[in-house]
Design a protein around this motif. Structure first.
Motif, PDB file in Angstrom:
ATOM      1  N   ALA A  69       0.833  -1.206   0.000  1.00 50.51           N
ATOM      2  CA  ALA A  69       0.000   0.000   0.000  1.00 50.51           C
ATOM      3  C   ALA A  69       0.863   1.249   0.000  1.00 50.51           C
ATOM      4  N   SER A  70       1.950   1.220   0.766  1.00 53.54           N
ATOM      5  CA  SER A  70       2.868   2.358   0.795  1.00 53.54           C
ATOM      6  C   SER A  70       3.478   2.591  -0.583  1.00 53.54           C
ATOM      7  N   ALA A  71       3.839   1.513  -1.278  1.00 54.40           N
ATOM      8  CA  ALA A  71       4.425   1.650  -2.620  1.00 54.40           C
ATOM      9  C   ALA A  71       3.449   2.326  -3.572  1.00 54.40           C
ATOM     10  N   LEU A  72       2.182   1.945  -3.523  1.00 55.03           N
ATOM     11  CA  LEU A  72       1.175   2.532  -4.392  1.00 55.03           C
ATOM     12  C   LEU A  72       0.997   4.028  -4.112  1.00 55.03           C
ATOM     13  N   VAL A  73       0.897   4.366  -2.827  1.00 62.43           N
ATOM     14  CA  VAL A  73       0.675   5.774  -2.475  1.00 62.43           C
ATOM     15  C   VAL A  73       1.913   6.609  -2.793  1.00 62.43           C
ATOM     16  N   HIS A  74       3.097   6.068  -2.523  1.00 62.34           N
ATOM     17  CA  HIS A  74       4.329   6.782  -2.851  1.00 62.34           C
ATOM     18  C   HIS A  74       4.464   7.001  -4.361  1.00 62.34           C
ATOM     19  N   SER A 100      -0.438  21.253   3.095  1.00 68.04           N
ATOM     20  CA  SER A 100      -1.833  20.902   2.871  1.00 68.04           C
ATOM     21  C   SER A 100      -2.219  19.580   3.515  1.00 68.04           C
ATOM     22  N   GLY A 101      -1.264  18.654   3.696  1.00 66.03           N
ATOM     23  CA  GLY A 101      -1.577  17.389   4.360  1.00 66.03           C
ATOM     24  C   GLY A 101      -2.119  17.592   5.763  1.00 66.03           C
ATOM     25  N   PRO A 102      -1.358  18.264   6.643  1.00 66.52           N
ATOM     26  CA  PRO A 102      -1.887  18.549   7.979  1.00 66.52           C
ATOM     27  C   PRO A 102      -3.156  19.398   7.953  1.00 66.52           C
ATOM     28  N   LEU A 103      -3.236  20.333   7.005  1.00 65.80           N
ATOM     29  CA  LEU A 103      -4.430  21.169   6.893  1.00 65.80           C
ATOM     30  C   LEU A 103      -5.661  20.315   6.597  1.00 65.80           C
ATOM     31  N   LEU A 104      -5.563  19.435   5.605  1.00 68.82           N
ATOM     32  CA  LEU A 104      -6.698  18.589   5.239  1.00 68.82           C
ATOM     33  C   LEU A 104      -7.046  17.605   6.350  1.00 68.82           C
ATOM     34  N   SER A 105      -6.037  17.077   7.038  1.00 63.68           N
ATOM     35  CA  SER A 105      -6.290  16.159   8.143  1.00 63.68           C
ATOM     36  C   SER A 105      -7.057  16.850   9.268  1.00 63.68           C
ATOM     37  N   THR A 168      -2.152  15.700   0.017  1.00 55.15           N
ATOM     38  CA  THR A 168      -3.105  14.656   0.404  1.00 55.15           C
ATOM     39  C   THR A 168      -2.437  13.283   0.391  1.00 55.15           C
ATOM     40  N   LEU A 169      -1.628  13.026  -0.625  1.00 56.95           N
ATOM     41  CA  LEU A 169      -0.925  11.751  -0.709  1.00 56.95           C
ATOM     42  C   LEU A 169       0.165  11.640   0.356  1.00 56.95           C
ATOM     43  N   ILE A 170       0.805  12.760   0.700  1.00 60.28           N
ATOM     44  CA  ILE A 170       1.796  12.751   1.777  1.00 60.28           C
ATOM     45  C   ILE A 170       1.154  12.318   3.090  1.00 60.28           C
ATOM     46  N   ALA A 171      -0.034  12.860   3.364  1.00 58.22           N
ATOM     47  CA  ALA A 171      -0.744  12.475   4.586  1.00 58.22           C
ATOM     48  C   ALA A 171      -1.030  10.976   4.598  1.00 58.22           C
ATOM     49  N   GLY A 172      -1.386  10.424   3.414  1.00 58.00           N
ATOM     50  CA  GLY A 172      -1.693   9.005   3.341  1.00 58.00           C
ATOM     51  C   GLY A 172      -0.494   8.126   3.609  1.00 58.00           C
ATOM     52  N   TYR A 173       0.643   8.422   2.970  1.00 59.31           N
ATOM     53  CA  TYR A 173       1.784   7.524   3.173  1.00 59.31           C
ATOM     54  C   TYR A 173       2.430   7.734   4.536  1.00 59.31           C
ATOM     55  N   THR A 174       2.285   8.918   5.124  1.00 62.36           N
ATOM     56  CA  THR A 174       2.839   9.140   6.464  1.00 62.36           C
ATOM     57  C   THR A 174       2.162   8.241   7.493  1.00 62.36           C
ATOM     58  N   GLY A 178       4.185   5.229   9.161  1.00 65.06           N
ATOM     59  CA  GLY A 178       4.332   5.355  10.609  1.00 65.06           C
ATOM     60  C   GLY A 178       3.842   4.112  11.323  1.00 65.06           C
ATOM     61  N   TYR A 179       2.704   3.564  10.884  1.00 71.63           N
ATOM     62  CA  TYR A 179       2.182   2.336  11.491  1.00 71.63           C
ATOM     63  C   TYR A 179       3.117   1.161  11.227  1.00 71.63           C
ATOM     64  N   ALA A 180       3.663   1.102  10.008  1.00 67.29           N
ATOM     65  CA  ALA A 180       4.528  -0.025   9.650  1.00 67.29           C
ATOM     66  C   ALA A 180       5.786  -0.072  10.513  1.00 67.29           C
ATOM     67  N   VAL A 181       6.409   1.085  10.763  1.00 63.73           N
ATOM     68  CA  VAL A 181       7.668   1.069  11.513  1.00 63.73           C
ATOM     69  C   VAL A 181       7.447   1.057  13.016  1.00 63.73           C
TER      70      VAL A 181
END
Length: 294
Positions: A69-74, A100-105, A168-174, A178-181
């Motif tokens: 999933a990370s590969a797809l979003v990246h 915009s990532g933190p803003l949208l979140s 928006t995509l940065i927020a998704g892969y972060t 983060g969960y993976a590591v």
């Protein structure tokens, strides 16, 4: 945040700004994206063989699912970022993308989950919005400056749009990484490396549609490919290492100091206009992101 984690984040921020500068200067279309992913698999293979292969047999199906999933979003993120750099200035796209990532979140949390921002969050939200306005409008925000030519206005609008999509995509892969590591205990090196390995076959069909232009574009952009393939994983691995030492809510906003580096480098080395306004906007977005985190 421990001092060691802060040092990792600040170093990563500078490296992140540098590889984005290289991507803006030498980046192209799908061939550039494909070449960068392929470059990572080659350049970082010795480190993977030395450090990380013993970890792979212990990965669960959930870990593999998060890597995929990370590969797809990246991949979507990098294509979006390169498209933004083709359409607009680094000093517009980069800060808007990072802010915009933190803003949208935050907006989603308020509108969909009924959360309350509090004073710090409200000020942070205003800071991000105000910084984006400074970057996209410059002196015209105060009624100064000459009217924009149609092409310049179009580039600003394109930078705002592509920057928001990238954010928006940065927020998704972060969140995924983060969960993976932190929870699945996937090593930062292996997560980033195998994400790039998976991106090679995913991007290959797109690159093959314009196979005739691959070598000409690579001859033009090989410096950028080396910079992105070398510095990009290193910057992100340092961030993921910091996530293991400090909360994600502290690491994510702290790395946004990269916006200041990018605004300085983009204005100085690329000769992009309104440097003072865009630097002020990047600083305001960075402060706003910190406010949202608090």
């Amino acid at each position: 945040m421990p001092a060691s984690a802060l040092a990792l984040v600040l170093t990563a921020a500078l490296l992140h700004a540098l590889w984005n500068l290289a991507a803006k200067r030498w980046g192209g279309g799908p061939h550039f994206v494909f070449s960068c992913a392929l470059g990572v698999t080659v350049l970082w293979l010795p480190a993977v063989l030395w450090v990380g292969l013993s970890e792979i047999p212990h990965w669960s199906l959930t870990a593999w699912a998060f890597v995929a999933a990370s590969a797809l979003v990246h991949l979507a993120y990098f294509n979006c970022l390169i498209a933004g750099y083709r359409a607009a200035d680094l000093t517009v796209v980069y800060p808007v993308a990072r802010g915009s990532g933190p803003l949208l979140s935050a907006l989603a949390a308020v509108l969909l989950l009924g959360e309350h921002l509090g004073l710090n969050g409200a000020l942070g939200l205003a800071g991000v919005v105000g910084g984006i306005l400074l970057i996209t409008m410059g002196p015209r925000l105060l009624g100064r400056g000459v009217p924009q030519a149609a092409e310049a206005a179009r580039r600003r609008r394109a930078g705002l749009w592509w920057g928001a999509a990238t954010g928006t995509l940065i927020a998704g892969y972060t969140v995924l990484d983060g969960y993976a590591v932190k929870v699945l205990l996937v090593s930062p090196l292996m997560l980033d490396y195998f994400g790039n390995v998976l991106r090679v076959p995913l991007q290959l069909p797109v690159a093959l549609r314009q196979a005739h232009s691959f070598w000409p574009e690579l001859r033009r952009s090989w410096r950028g490919v080396l910079a992105v393939a070398g510095l990009g994983p290193l910057a992100y691995i340092l961030v993921l290492m910091a996530m293991r030492e400090a909360p994600l809510s502290r690491v994510a906003p702290a790395r946004e100091v990269s916006m200041l580096f990018a605004a300085l480098l983009g204005g100085q080395l690329l000769g992009e206009g309104e440097r003072g306004w865009r630097l002020a906007g990047a600083a305001l977005i960075g402060a706003g992101v910190v406010g949202l985190a608090l």
